[in-house]
Structures are given as structure tokens and as C-alpha cells.
Motif scaffolding. Structure first.
Motif, short mmCIF file in Angstrom:
data_model
loop_
_atom_site.label_atom_id
_atom_site.label_comp_id
_atom_site.label_asym_id
_atom_site.label_seq_id
_atom_site.Cartn_x
_atom_site.Cartn_y
_atom_site.Cartn_z
N ARG C 155 1.02 -1.37 -0.22
CA ARG C 155 -0.46 0.12 -0.09
C ARG C 155 1.01 1.50 -0.33
NH1 ARG C 155 -5.32 -0.14 -0.10
NH2 ARG C 155 -5.96 -2.85 0.98
N ASN C 156 2.63 1.25 -0.07
CA ASN C 156 3.11 2.25 0.11
C ASN C 156 3.43 2.71 -1.56
OD1 ASN C 156 4.64 3.68 1.36
ND2 ASN C 156 5.73 2.72 2.81
N VAL C 157 4.20 3.96 -1.31
CA VAL C 157 4.84 3.99 -2.90
C VAL C 157 5.48 3.19 -3.13
CG1 VAL C 157 5.68 6.34 -3.49
CG2 VAL C 157 3.98 7.10 -1.72
N TYR C 158 5.81 3.12 -4.73
CA TYR C 158 6.01 2.17 -4.71
C TYR C 158 7.26 2.98 -6.18
CZ TYR C 158 7.79 -2.34 -7.36
OH TYR C 158 8.13 -3.36 -7.71
N SER C 159 8.24 3.30 -5.65
CA SER C 159 9.12 3.74 -6.55
C SER C 159 9.76 3.09 -7.96
CB SER C 159 10.25 5.23 -6.06
OG SER C 159 9.39 5.65 -5.13
N SER C 160 10.12 3.92 -8.94
CA SER C 160 11.27 2.97 -10.08
C SER C 160 12.60 3.64 -9.47
CB SER C 160 11.37 3.53 -11.36
OG SER C 160 12.47 3.98 -12.59
N PRO C 161 13.58 2.81 -9.02
CA PRO C 161 14.44 2.72 -8.80
C PRO C 161 15.29 3.80 -9.48
CG PRO C 161 15.00 0.53 -9.45
CD PRO C 161 13.52 1.17 -9.65
N VAL C 162 15.14 3.48 -10.79
CA VAL C 162 16.07 4.68 -12.22
C VAL C 162 15.26 5.93 -12.55
CG1 VAL C 162 16.74 4.55 -14.57
CG2 VAL C 162 16.83 2.64 -13.58
N THR C 163 15.85 6.75 -12.01
CA THR C 163 15.08 7.95 -12.60
C THR C 163 16.27 8.48 -13.97
OG1 THR C 163 15.48 7.91 -9.28
CG2 THR C 163 14.94 10.52 -10.63
N ILE C 164 15.46 9.80 -14.20
CA ILE C 164 15.14 9.80 -16.12
C ILE C 164 15.90 11.44 -14.85
CG2 ILE C 164 15.34 10.66 -17.69
CD1 ILE C 164 14.06 7.37 -17.86
N GLU C 165 16.42 12.05 -15.48
CA GLU C 165 16.97 13.01 -15.18
C GLU C 165 17.04 14.34 -16.32
OE1 GLU C 165 17.63 13.05 -11.66
OE2 GLU C 165 18.06 15.73 -12.65
N PRO C 166 15.88 14.94 -16.30
CA PRO C 166 15.79 15.88 -17.66
C PRO C 166 16.90 16.28 -18.08
CG PRO C 166 14.99 17.45 -15.57
CD PRO C 166 14.99 15.98 -15.39
N HIS C 167 17.07 17.12 -19.50
CA HIS C 167 18.28 17.85 -19.50
C HIS C 167 17.33 19.03 -20.08
CE1 HIS C 167 21.56 15.63 -18.30
NE2 HIS C 167 21.33 14.57 -18.85
N GLY C 168 18.33 20.15 -20.83
CA GLY C 168 17.34 21.20 -20.76
C GLY C 168 18.03 20.99 -22.50
N VAL C 169 17.17 21.65 -22.77
CA VAL C 169 17.00 21.50 -24.65
C VAL C 169 17.29 22.32 -25.01
CG1 VAL C 169 15.86 20.60 -27.27
CG2 VAL C 169 16.14 19.36 -24.84
N PHE C 170 16.87 23.07 -25.28
CA PHE C 170 16.25 25.19 -25.54
C PHE C 170 15.87 26.15 -25.38
CE2 PHE C 170 11.87 25.57 -27.28
CZ PHE C 170 11.75 24.22 -27.75
N THR C 171 16.75 27.37 -25.58
CA THR C 171 15.39 28.22 -23.47
C THR C 171 14.43 28.92 -24.66
OG1 THR C 171 17.88 28.14 -23.08
CG2 THR C 171 16.05 30.30 -22.35
N PHE C 172 12.50 28.26 -23.82
CA PHE C 172 11.75 29.32 -24.89
C PHE C 172 11.77 30.37 -23.59
CE2 PHE C 172 8.77 29.60 -27.70
CZ PHE C 172 7.09 29.89 -27.13
N VAL C 173 12.18 31.64 -24.26
CA VAL C 173 11.79 33.16 -23.12
C VAL C 173 12.64 33.05 -21.96
CG1 VAL C 173 10.31 34.86 -22.97
CG2 VAL C 173 9.63 33.64 -24.44
N ASN C 174 12.20 33.06 -20.91
CA ASN C 174 12.70 32.44 -19.69
C ASN C 174 12.89 30.76 -19.09
OD1 ASN C 174 10.20 32.55 -19.23
ND2 ASN C 174 10.46 33.99 -17.96
N TYR C 175 12.52 29.88 -20.19
CA TYR C 175 12.23 28.83 -19.38
C TYR C 175 12.63 27.51 -20.50
CZ TYR C 175 10.56 23.88 -18.56
OH TYR C 175 10.24 22.51 -17.94
N LYS C 176 13.84 26.85 -19.76
CA LYS C 176 15.07 25.66 -20.62
C LYS C 176 13.81 25.07 -20.92
CE LYS C 176 19.30 25.63 -21.01
NZ LYS C 176 20.31 24.56 -20.54
N VAL C 177 13.57 24.24 -21.60
CA VAL C 177 12.63 23.13 -22.11
C VAL C 177 13.35 21.98 -22.22
CG1 VAL C 177 10.78 21.93 -24.48
CG2 VAL C 177 11.22 25.04 -23.30
N THR C 178 12.59 21.15 -22.03
CA THR C 178 14.05 19.70 -21.65
C THR C 178 13.70 18.77 -22.63
OG1 THR C 178 11.71 18.32 -20.09
CG2 THR C 178 13.49 20.11 -18.56
N ASP C 179 13.84 18.12 -22.45
CA ASP C 179 13.17 16.48 -23.36
C ASP C 179 12.77 16.01 -22.82
OD1 ASP C 179 16.80 14.81 -21.70
OD2 ASP C 179 14.65 15.42 -20.95
N ILE C 180 12.81 16.00 -21.53
CA ILE C 180 11.49 14.82 -21.18
C ILE C 180 10.02 15.95 -21.62
CG2 ILE C 180 9.76 13.86 -19.21
CD1 ILE C 180 12.73 13.64 -18.11
#
Lengths: 384, 381, 333
Positions: C155-180
Motif C-alpha cells: 500500500r506504500n508508494v512504489y518508486s522506480s529505482p532509475v530516475t530519468i534526469e531531464p536535460h534542457g534542450v532549448f530556452t523558450f523566453v525564460n524557460y529551458k524546455v527539457t527533453d522530457i
């Protein structure tokens, strides 16, 4: 097209199966009938709280702590074993009330470890007070419970005001934050804790730098945006481990580099798992309890077949207070209550003595750090 | 296969016999928590308290039955009305004012009724299936507003809600409680014994005994049943029936369907608010938002459908069962939600008309069975 | 109402809202298809999604083990592809099981829609509880220890051991849009486009539209309605599997009740966009995700559900058939 008769029976059976929902069980691990001895046998402790449902994990931790204490006691006192009667309220105050009536009507129950939640405590406190049954809660931290004027209600966990103040002074003093951000989860516990942190931060805290999320929420993008936009250097989260873990993960992924701090509700291994080891590193979790002795978890596992968790040590201590009372020959509710009120000793969660309102007197707050992907439970820093 | 026959009991034809049976039944209902019959009494939780829950749910189910059973509107957010009644009571008797409960009760009912009208006016114009998600949304909106608003107590809830006024002195736990004391019955095997250790004071609404609350709720339920009967037999009830069966035909025949649907919604809301108000001033005197989750709405809908939508007795049976069975079988607590889900699926498959279907459904099913018999084969609905 | 905050961070809030909404949209596709063909609210679709999320974690644990790891999206593609297949298969299987066990007997018998809805609610509870009791169920077969990594602490939270880190792809105005962000939004658009084409161009798709429009005539024209219904549930399940994988990439943790509130939101999105309308489902999802984030920015995150439901009510008041109107039956999909 079966016969109507059969269908009616099936329908009745199905209807019987139907409302087997809501509210939980009473599993009675009963005491054995003692042989001739100078103690009364067939006595029980009671537990009232959520052992099933979404919050069931916490209740099960507490029942496990009680069972560990009973296991120790029953081994030493094989002639007057004590059992535990578990009353599952699913954390719902409405269900807790008839259970409380049941508990006070059961003459074999000498004391209640619980209720698990503050809501249930507020709903049932009057009943226990009227019956004179002593109550020790391992986890209900709402400040107003001990302001109701009840003489039978106690708790072995520091209430939110002590923890909040300590966290605030840590943020200002040790971390020297200039722009703290406080988030809570809207729950009674989380909001209460966060409000004491805000109070402790005083003028250094700008009320625009706060947000409230919901329990069960998984996407915190708006809150994360708020934190990064405010350029906060310290975040305190008042709430539980599931949301805390996801929140710190999303904060780090958005580039937040400051301190992440949370309270005892986040102190569960699932916090690190939900955050992912890297994001959790450096997180500080406060708790009004010192580290459990090294063998606590292994002893717990041998009795309960599952690892201990949040509130196990508090429930263990609470049960032991009642057991000490039985050892001292207290059997009536009034005697036991006086014993509890005057009790002073060391539990695995820290030194225990109650003030006249039922709060624990000394509440040393410890800060635990997550290092190398694990919560370092062996070396906390006292911060109050 | 024989056409199912109605059970014929000639002596039931006598009006006075029927009255006697009904009177006896009602008396038995009042005496139930004192009699504590062997198999029925719940051992895991206080029987009086369980009866209180059963009667509350039965009352809610009667109200929801008006919305779903009579008017045919699928309401998945009924818990919102329950919460409105409870919180109006809490706010006016404890949180921000200290008005007496008997004064606040009709106010809570009125406020909830108005809420029902406000919610109903926009939503009832929406098509049938959408009504489900919109009402669910409203139920959640009400809960979240309560959760987020400090003025309503937020997540800490409202405590110290006074109980209904008692008759006689309230010397809790002593023998001087109330006007007189009624002992319970304890059973040894099949022998009843008078249990002088457990007594219920008449009529004290205290914290230790749930029975007087049960009696009050039962009385309220009976009054609501009479009102329900009167409304159903009037032109309002007939208008509902017409709207439910074929809304367009009803409109064509001059029934102002929207107005009657709104009335159903409002009356259902009023009863829900009444039940909520009684919940607030119950034994614990405490309410908080966690008592009003979507799950509870689902449970209420299931209670009405299982009992037999459109039949007030079916609603009562459904509500009572939904509250009783989990308490009676507490030992299976871990599995209760799973059993609930499976039982729901089983019941609607095996007996979709519910346990006590309304007369019109029984007539329709009987007619269908007769036709099938004549045709010699199964007929499509 | 914090307008300044909303405007200053408009793009971050909107793009992350779109990513959130894309997942709602993919789940909404399942609701909308089943409703379009059967006029049935498939309440249990939320559990179809939930099982998909667990399948993702199970595959990751099976292949990678339980040690935590942080990886970039690029290096995880292989693992993700396998997880995606597992999630799609699992969700599709649960969806078809639902159809066979919970719905088909009642539809065959011509049960009223209210009854089928109750059966759906029952199925939803049952499936969620089965996942929440999986440790006990494994215990019956003595597999509790062997499968501990998959079933313990059910009944507990079940987490994936592999965490996928987002990487910024390009910046749109003031936000770095990530690959995810791009992956999630792109995948949802791709799926919608694929489904759109499927319903419009293939024979099975035409069959679906035919049954949605008029089941009796479709049967007369030789369309096997049982097959069509199965296909509808299957497709809904596949979409939920994609949504589940994307959800796990973004969030990383799940729970046996993770489907419930997401399912309510996704159904809300489907209704907002026009129930039965595939493009409407995705549009509704995106609108809902963005509205939630804007609402959270303006009023605080604890009001975002209220914003979502109020928006639904307003849309239905102004346009009772949803933004794009109902329509799987009509050729305009």
C-alpha cells in the motif's frame, strides 16, 4: 434463466459480501489464561488508528511497535501475558467514535495506545475522559488536543510547536538562509507544523514565499516554478514522505540548489526512494525523537516480518509505559492514569515525562541528514 | 417455467393486522440496541454506534433515492450536501456562534436546500451522463473549499459541537443520569439476562452512550419516510416518474420537467443536509473534511442501487447494510474494499433491480417473464 | 490572485502544464473511445492506467535491479522501450479483461447504463485493491519473499529505482524546455495522430465509427460488434500504457490509488473536449493541464482541482457538447 430462488439466494449472498467495506478489524491476539500468579491475566492494550486504507502503513508501523513491546514483556512474564486489541478506524473520526465506546466498554483493556491521528483524537477524547481510560498517542501532534482540558490524554511525541521552532532556528541560524520558502500539504499535521516554522522564521519569512499542495498530488510544477522564481535558498515542507520525496525530486530537476528540509512525517525510507537517491541527498528531516537503538529494527523485523517505519518507536515506548504500570501493580483506570502522568523514564525515542496537559516535557528535536542515498539514522544533530 | 406468483397471505389483508405489524416493527427497531440480539450485535464495535451509522446512511439513502430513484438523476457528489449540513451546523453551534442545536438544525437543512438549488440550476440542464461527472466535481469542490478555508476549520475540523438537548440531569457515568435508566439485555447462550451494569439513560445525549442518538435519528427517519410517502403519491411524484421514464414525452405532455428535477435535487439535498447536521451533533461532536470523500458518495450510490432504486424501503435496507456489514465482519478488514468491489459487480449482474425493487420494476419484470413464457424463448428487453 | 507571478513565469507554467495535460489526454482517449462506442463511462479505466505504471516499475526492477541510478533520457531509451511495451501490453490486457468480465455480460443482457456504471465502479475498486493487496496474494502462493521487490509494502508508494534526469534542450523566453517535456508532448500528439488516422483510414476504424453511430445497422452491414468493442477497449488500453510510461518518466513513483484522481481528471478532460471526440480528448487534456497550472499559480496549488472542475462546469454551460463537440460517430473525428 436460473430459478428465482437461486438468484435470490445469490443476491442475498452478494449483498452480504457487499458492504464488507469501510472500517476495519479487531484482531485480538489474546492473552493466555494465566496460571496462579499475582497478576491478572487476560489483560489487553488497545490500539485505535488506521491499519487499512491509504494511511494503513502508519497504523501498521504502530501496531508493530506495540507487538514488539508485548513480545518482550510476555517473554519475561509468561504467566500474565498481555495482548493487544486492534481497532481499525481508517483514520476516520466518524468510525473512531463507536470504536471508542467499544473500547471503554471492554473491561480487559487497561490503556489505549493511540489514536493515530489528530482528528480521531479530537473526536474520541471526550469519551475516554468520561470513562477515565488512560490514553497515550504515539503520533497525534495537533497542538489543540492537549488544550482541551483532558486529564487522561498523553502523547509521547513532541507537538508541532517544538519541532517547528527548532526547524526555523536551524534554517536561520545554521543554514543562514535569507529567503526561506515554506510549503505545506493542507493536512492538519503538515499545516500545523508549517505554521510553527513560519512563526519561528518571523520577519525573515515573506508570506508570498509559501504554497499549499494537496496530499495525493504528484505533479508539483506550479509550486516548483514558484520556488525557483522566488530564488529561495531554503525550502521547508510540512507534510508526509510521499509528497516530500516527489517534491524534492522535481525541485532539484528544475535547478533548485538550496536546502530542502522536512519534518518527521517525511522520515520514512520511501522518501528517499520517491526522490531518487541523488535528489534526496542533503535533505534534512527533523524529528522529535532520537535515533532508535541499532538493534530496534532487527528485533522489530523478527517479531513482525517487516521493517519498522515512522512511529514504530513511539508506539513501542507508549506500550512500555502501560506495561511498566502493570508491573507496578496498577490495574484500575485511575491508578494507571496517575502512574502515566507521573512516569519518567527513557524510551527508545527519547526521554519521556509528561507535563500536566499531557504533552511530553522534554522534546529534543533532532535533524537527520540524507547522505549517499540513505537517511543517516545513526548520527542526528540535536537542534533545539 | 412458472410465472412467479405474488405471495398471498390472506391475513395481511386486514388493515389492523398490518398496523400491528408495522407498530411492532417500529417498537422492535427502537428496542434493538437494548436487546442486543446474539448474532446481529456487532462485537468489534459498539452496537449502538453502529446502529447510529446505519440509520444515518439509511436517511442519506432515502434522500439520494429521491434524486436517483424517483427523478432518475445520477448524482455522484451527494457527499457535498452531507458536508454542507454538517458544516453549517458546526459553524453556527461551535466555530463562530453558539446557537442552540434545535435552532440550527432547520437552518442547516434550509442552507443545504439552497445549495442544492444553486448546484442544480446549471447542472440539470446538462445531459444525463455529464451530470455524473459534474455532480462529482461539485462534491469535490465543496470538500476542497472546506479543506482550504480557515474560517471553516480547514483540515483541523470543527470540534465541540454540542449534542441535542437532553431531558433530565446529565451526570455522566452515574446512576442519576436522565429521567430514568433502561438496562440492556445480555445473553448467555440463548438465555436473556438483565444486564444492570450497562444502562442507557433516558434521555441524555452524552459521550459514553450512542443509543439516545440512535433513537433520535430513527425518529427523524420515520418522519422523513412519512413525508417521502406523501410527496411520492402526489402529483410531484407522478411528474418525477414521467420525467424519469421519458423526458421528452413528459415535456410534450406539459410537465415542466426542469422544475421538477430541480425540486428533486433540492429535496434530496435537504435530506442530505439533515443527515449531515445530525452527524455533526453526534457522539463525537467533531467533523473534518476527511469524512466527506468521493468514496462516500460512491458508497451512498451503491447503497441506493443495491437496495433497489425507486423504493424507499430498498434505500433503507441498502443504506443499513452498507453501514452494518463492514462492522459485523471486521475480521476481514484488509479485504473489505476488494470484497465491496467484487460484490458490487456480482449484485448488478445477478440482481440488477436491487434487493427490494420498486413496484413498477417488479411489474415490468413480471410482465417480461410472462411474455417470455408465452413466446417460449428469451425476449430481448 | 497573483497575476504578476503568472505572467512572469507564463511559459514555464504553460509548458509544464502541457506536459501534465498530455498525459491526461492520452488517458482521456480511452474514456472517450469507450463512451463513443458504448455510451458507457468506463470508470475502471483509471486502474488500466495504474496497472501500466506498475508494469513500468516491474520491468525496470527486473532488468536494472533495485539500486538507485540517475540516468539521462538518451541512455535510458532501451530500458524505456521495454518498459513501454510492457506497460502497453499490461494495460491492454487489463482493459480487455474488464470488457470480458465486467461489461460484456451486462451489455449482452441489455442492462441499464446505471447498472453498468455501478459494475464499473465495482471493477475499479476491485482492481485497485488487488494491487494494494498484492503482497497478501503473493503470500498465498508462497511467493512473498521471492517476489519481494515487486510486491512488498503493497500500500506504500512504489518508486522506480532509475530516475530519468531531464536535460534542457532549448530556452523558450525564460524557460529551458527539457527533453522530457518534448518527449511527453510529442508522444501524445503522435499517438493522437496515429489513432486519428487509424479510425479514419482502416477497416477496423470504420467499423468502430459505424458501431458508434448505429450498432444495429452496423450489425446488418456485417460488422462484428463484439470484435469492435474488444478493439475499442484494446486501443484505449494501449493508449493508457503509453500514458503510464510517460507518467513514470516524469514522476517516477506510483501507488495503487494513483489512477483514481488522475482518472477523474482525465474523464473531465474528455468531457471538456467533447466526449466521443478523439481530438477533443487530447485538447481537453492539454487545456486541463494548463488550466490547473495557471490556477495553481493564481490561487495556490491547493485550489487547482477546484479550478479544473469549475472550468468543466463553465465549458459545459457555454457549450453543452464540449469544446469540439461529441462525435466519434460522425466522420469528423
Amino acid at each position: 434463466m436460473g430459478t428465482k430462488h437461486n438468484l435470490r439466494i445469490l443476491g442475498a449472498v452478494a449483498a452480504a459480501g457487499l458492504a464488507l467495506s469501510a472500517c476495519g478489524s479487531t484482531t485480538s491476539s489474546s492473552a493466555s489464561a494465566g496460571s496462579s500468579s499475582n497478576c491478572t491475566s487476560g489483560q489487553n492494550l488497545a490500539f485505535l488508528g488506521a491499519t487499512t486504507g491509504d494511511y494503513g502503513a502508519l497504523g501498521q508501523n504502530m501496531v508493530g511497535g506495540i507487538k514488539l513491546a508485548l513480545d518482550d514483556y510476555n517473554t519475561k512474564n509468561p504467566d500474565c501475558k498481555v495482548g493487544v486489541k486492534v481497532f481499525d478506524s481508517q483514520g476516520d473520526p466518524d468510525k473512531a467514535t463507536p470504536l471508542a465506546t467499544q473500547i471503554v466498554g471492554d473491561s480487559s483493556i487497561v490503556g489505549l495506545v493511540g489514536p493515530g491521528f489528530s482528528g480521531e483524537s479530537l473526536a474520541t477524547g471526550k469519551t475516554f475522559e468520561a470513562a477515565g481510560l488512560p490514553v497515550i498517542s504515539p503520533s497525534a501532534t495537533n497542538v489543540t488536543i492537549t488544550q482541551q482540558g483532558w486529564t487522561t490524554w498523553h502523547r509521547v511525541i513532541g507537538n508541532d510547536s517544538a519541532q517547528g521552532a527548532a526547524a526555523a532556528s536551524y534554517i536561520l541560524g545554521t543554514v543562514k538562509s535569507t529567503k526561506p520558502f515554506v510549503i505545506d500539504d493542507g493536512s492538519d499535521y503538515g499545516k500545523g507544523l508549517a505554521s510553527y516554522v513560519k512563526k519561528g522564521l518571523g520577519s525573515k519569512f515573506d508570506s508570498a514565499n509559501s504554497d499549499t499542495v494537496q496530499t495525493g498530488q504528484t505533479d508539483f510544477s506550479a509550486t516548483v516554478t514558484k520556488v525557483t522564481a522566488s530564488k529561495a535558498d531554503a525550502v521547508f515542507y510540512g507534510g508526509y514522505y510521499a509528497e516530500a520525496g516527489l517534491l524534492v525530486k522535481q525541485l532539484r530537476q528544475a535547478g533548485y540548489k538550496g536546502l530542502f528540509m522536512s519534518g518527521d512525517g517525511s522520515e520514512d525510507p520511501a522518501f528517499v526512494k520517491a526522490a531518487g537517491a541523488q535528489a534526496a541527498n542533503g535533505a534534512i528531516l527533523t524529528a522529535p525523537a532520537g535515533p532508535a537503538p541499532a538493534d530496534f529494527d532487527s528485533k522489530y523485523q523478527s517479531v513482525n516480518n517487516s521493517p519498522s517505519g515512522l512511529y514504530s518507536t513511539q508506539a513501542y515506548d507508549a506500550a512500555n509505559i502501560f506495561l511498566a504500570g502493570l508491573d507496578a501493580g496498577k490495574s484500575s483506570h485511575a491508578d494507571m492514569n496517575t502512574f502515566v502522568g507521573a512516569y519518567s523514564g527513557d524510551g527508545v525515542s527519547g526521554p519521556i515525562a509528561f507535563d500536566k496537559f499531557g504533552d511530553i516535557k522534554e522534546s529534543v528535536i533532532f535533524a537527520y541528514t540524507v547522505k549517499n542515498g540513505k537517511l543517516d539514522t545513526a548520527n542526528p544533530t540535536p537542534i533545539s | 417455467m412458472n410465472t412467479p406468483r405474488r405471495i398471498e397471505l390472506p391475513w395481511l389483508r386486514l388493515r389492523w393486522v398490518r398496523m400491528l405489524m408495522i407498530g411492532g416493527g417500529i417498537l422492535l427497531a427502537y428496542a434493538l440496541p437494548l436487546l442486543r440480539p446474539p448474532v446481529l450485535t456487532t462485537t468489534g464495535s459498539d452496537f449502538g454506534g453502529v446502529l447510529v451509522a446505519m440509520t444515518s446512511y439509511a436517511l442519506v439513502a432515502v434522500g439520494l433515492n429521491i434524486v436517483i430513484g424517483y427523478a432518475g438523476l445520477l448524482d455522484l457528489g451527494y457527499v457535498g450536501f452531507y458536508a454542507t449540513g454538517a458544516y453549517t451546523t458546526g459553524v453556527l453551534t461551535s466555530e463562530h456562534a453558539h446557537w442552540p442545536f434545535l435552532l440550527v438544525l432547520p437552518i442547516a437543512v434550509a442552507v443545504t436546500m439552497v445549495t442544492g438549488v444553486i448546484l442544480g440550476a446549471p447542472t440539470l440542464r446538462v445531459r444525463g451522463d455529464y451530470l455524473a461527472i459534474v455532480t462529482l466535481g461539485f462534491g469535490e469542490i465543496i470538500r476542497i473549499v472546506i479543506l482550504n478555508t480557515g474560517w471553516l476549520g480547514a483540515s483541523a475540523g470543527i470540534k465541540d459541537i454540542p449534542s441535542p438537548p437532553s431531558l433530565g440531569p446529565d451526570k455522566v457515568g452515574t446512576d442519576q443520569d436522565g429521567l430514568f435508566q433502561i438496562p440492556h439485555i445480555a445473553w448467555r447462550g440463548l438465555t436473556p439476562l438483565i444486564d444492570n451494569e450497562h444502562k442507557t439513560p433516558f434521555l441524555v445525549f452524552g459521550v459514553l452512550d450512542a443509543v439516545p442518538y440512535y433513537w433520535l435519528l430513527l425518529t427523524v427517519l420515520l418522519i422523513v419516510l412519512v413525508a417521502d410517502y406523501l410527496i411520492k403519491e402526489s402529483r410531484v411524484g407522478r411528474a418525477w416518474e414521467a420525467t424519469r421514464e421519458d423526458e421528452d414525452a413528459a415535456e410534450v405532455m406539459g410537465v415542466p420537467t426542469f422544475r421538477y428535477k430541480l425540486l428533486a435535487f433540492a429535496l434530496g439535498a435537504a435530506i442530505g443536509g439533515l443527515a449531515g447536521s445530525m452527524l455533526a451533533s453526534g457522539q463525537g461532536g467533531y467533523i473534518n473534511p476527511n469524512s466527506f470523500l468521493i468514496l462516500l458518495s460512491m458508497l451512498f450510490v451503491a447503497a441506493v442501487i443495491i437496495g433497489g432504486a425507486g423504493n424507499r424501503w430498498g434505500a433503507i435496507v441498502g443504506g443499513a447494510l452498507v453501514a452494518y456489514l463492514p462492522e459485523r465482519f471486521r475480521a476481514l478488514s484488509d479485504w473489505r474494499l476488494l470484497i465491496f468491489g467484487l460484490a458490487l459487480m456480482l449484485i448488478v449482474n445477478v440482481r440488477p433491480q436491487g434487493l427490494l425493487p420498486p413496484r413498477r420494476t417488479r411489474r415490468a419484470l413480471r410482465a417480461k417473464a410472462e411474455i417470455e413464457e408465452l413466446e417460449g424463448e428469451a425476449v430481448d428487453a | 490572485m497573483n497575476f504578476a507571478f503568472l505572467f512572469d513565469n507564463f511559459f514555464q507554467l504553460t509548458i509544464t502544464g502541457l506536459a501534465l495535460g498530455a498525459i491526461y489526454g492520452l488517458v482521456a482517449l480511452g474514456y472517450t473511445m469507450v463512451y463513443g462506442v458504448l455510451q458507457l463511462i468506463n470508470f475502471a479505466h483509471s486502474e488500466v492506467f495504474m496497472f501500466g505504471t506498475f508494469a513500468v516499475v516491474w520491468v525496470v526492477v527486473f532488468i536494472h535491479g533495485t539500486t538507485s541510478a540517475n540516468q539521462s533520457l538518451g541512455s535510458s531509451l532501451g530500458l524505456l522501450a521495454l518498459a513501454l511495451i510492457a506497460a502497453m501490453l499490461t494495460s491492454a490486457a487489463i482493459a480487455m479483461l474488464l470488457e470480458r468480465v465486467a461489461y460484456r455480460p451486462m451489455i449482452r443482457r441489455g442492462a441499464s447504463k446505471l447498472m453498468i456504471l455501478i459494475a464499473a465502479i465495482g471493477a475499479s475498486f476491485s482492481l485497485a485493491e488487488i494491487m494494494g493487496l498484492r503482497d497478501r496474494i503473493a503470500g498465498w502462493f508462497g511467493l512473498e519473499d521471492k517476489l519481494a521487490n515487486y510486491v512488498s509494502q503493497a500500500r506504500n508508494v512504489y518508486s522506480s529505482p532509475v530516475t530519468i534526469e531531464p536535460h534542457g534542450v532549448f530556452t523558450f523566453v525564460n524557460y529551458k524546455v527539457t527533453d522530457i517535456d518534448l518527449l511527453v508532448i510529442g508522444a501524445a500528439l503522435l499517438m493522437m495522430f496515429a489513432l486519428d488516422t487509424f479510425v479514419r483510414r482502416t477497416r477496423l476504424g470504420r467499423g468502430i465509427r459505424a458501431v458508434a453511430q448505429d450498432p444495429e445497422s452496423a450489425a446488418l452491414m456485417g460488422v462484428n460488434s463484439t470484435r469492435i468493442i474488444q478493439a475499442t477497449f484494446l486501443i484505449g488500453g494501449l493508449m493508457a500504457g503509453v500514458a503510464a510510461t510517460l507518467y513514470m518518466v516524469r514522476i517516477g513513483s506510483t501507488r495503487q490509488n494513483a489512477g483514481f484522481i488522475l482518472g477523474v481528471k482525465a474523464f473531465t478532460a474528455a468531457v471538456m473536449g467533447g466526449i466521443g471526440n478523439l481530438r477533443g480528448a487530447l485538447l481537453g487534456g492539454l487545456v486541463l493541464g494548463v488550466a490547473q497550472n495557471w490556477g495553481a499559480a493564481l490561487f495556490g496549488a491547493n485550489w487547482q482541482d477546484v479550478v479544473a472542475f469549475v472550468l468543466l462546469i463553465l465549458i459545459l454551460l457555454v457549450r453543452p457538447t464540449g469544446i469540439l463537440g461529441e462525435s466519434i460517430a460522425k466522420a469528423r473525428v
